[in-house]
Scaffold this active site. Sequence first.
Site, PDB file in Angstrom:
ATOM      1  N   VAL A  65       0.870  -1.171   0.000  1.00 44.40           N
ATOM      2  CA  VAL A  65       0.000   0.000   0.000  1.00 44.40           C
ATOM      3  C   VAL A  65       0.907   1.221   0.000  1.00 44.40           C
ATOM      4  O   VAL A  65       1.901   1.274   0.729  1.00 44.40           O
ATOM      5  CB  VAL A  65      -0.934   0.008   1.236  1.00 44.40           C
ATOM      6  CG1 VAL A  65      -1.710   1.312   1.325  1.00 44.40           C
ATOM      7  CG2 VAL A  65      -1.890  -1.180   1.179  1.00 44.40           C
ATOM      8  N   GLU A  97       6.756 -14.134   3.007  1.00 43.69           N
ATOM      9  CA  GLU A  97       7.963 -13.679   3.693  1.00 43.69           C
ATOM     10  C   GLU A  97       7.766 -12.204   4.035  1.00 43.69           C
ATOM     11  O   GLU A  97       7.142 -11.466   3.278  1.00 43.69           O
ATOM     12  CB  GLU A  97       9.215 -13.806   2.821  1.00 43.69           C
ATOM     13  CG  GLU A  97       9.666 -15.227   2.552  1.00 43.69           C
ATOM     14  CD  GLU A  97       8.950 -15.863   1.367  1.00 43.69           C
ATOM     15  OE1 GLU A  97       8.950 -17.100   1.287  1.00 43.69           O
ATOM     16  OE2 GLU A  97       8.374 -15.131   0.540  1.00 43.69           O
ATOM     17  N   ASN A 102       9.874  -4.736   9.520  1.00 48.17           N
ATOM     18  CA  ASN A 102       8.568  -4.197   9.130  1.00 48.17           C
ATOM     19  C   ASN A 102       7.506  -4.641  10.153  1.00 48.17           C
ATOM     20  O   ASN A 102       6.663  -5.489   9.872  1.00 48.17           O
ATOM     21  CB  ASN A 102       8.196  -4.673   7.723  1.00 48.17           C
ATOM     22  CG  ASN A 102       6.986  -3.973   7.170  1.00 48.17           C
ATOM     23  OD1 ASN A 102       6.241  -3.315   7.887  1.00 48.17           O
ATOM     24  ND2 ASN A 102       6.764  -4.127   5.875  1.00 48.17           N
ATOM     25  N   TYR A 109      -0.199  -9.378   9.580  1.00 45.37           N
ATOM     26  CA  TYR A 109      -0.250 -10.800   9.261  1.00 45.37           C
ATOM     27  C   TYR A 109      -0.646 -11.632  10.486  1.00 45.37           C
ATOM     28  O   TYR A 109      -1.468 -12.549  10.373  1.00 45.37           O
ATOM     29  CB  TYR A 109       1.079 -11.273   8.669  1.00 45.37           C
ATOM     30  CG  TYR A 109       1.429 -10.592   7.373  1.00 45.37           C
ATOM     31  CD1 TYR A 109       0.467 -10.362   6.393  1.00 45.37           C
ATOM     32  CD2 TYR A 109       2.722 -10.157   7.111  1.00 45.37           C
ATOM     33  CE1 TYR A 109       0.778  -9.721   5.204  1.00 45.37           C
ATOM     34  CE2 TYR A 109       3.041  -9.521   5.925  1.00 45.37           C
ATOM     35  CZ  TYR A 109       2.075  -9.310   4.976  1.00 45.37           C
ATOM     36  OH  TYR A 109       2.388  -8.682   3.796  1.00 45.37           O
TER      37      TYR A 109
END
Length: 144
Positions: A65, A97, A102, A109
Amino acid sequence: MREDDLDAVMAVERRAYPFPWTPGIFRDCIRAGYPAWLLYEGAQVIGYAVLSIAAGEAHLLNLCVDPSAQGRGHGRRLLQTVLRLAQGHGAQRVFLEVRPSNPAAIALYHAQGFNEIGRRPRYYPTVNGREDAIVMAMELLADS
């Protein structure tokens, strides 16, 4: 996503990543028939996802995004869309992955049901060398 969309996709990719995919990588994914979706805000591309599906498994290759549009739920909606797509194509699990650097992506996730299952040493390029990848997976439950 089609090849005609690559200029808009590359503009987002370059804003989002210090080591972006090349147009050739996207082109190869499109030509291989990988499901690739765009996310628009008005007429502007603000995100995309590329998925590989084979043998009952899906691999989320790229989900992005635009940094200017992050933090508003776009990534979550895009991820949920590709998970439904994978399930609709018979995938029973999804892999991806993600960079350890991050935390926002890792949190997304985890919140969607992914779990860390391993690491790929020195997977991603960095300014000072290489960074491991966290490998995550999620089982897709059959619709009842």
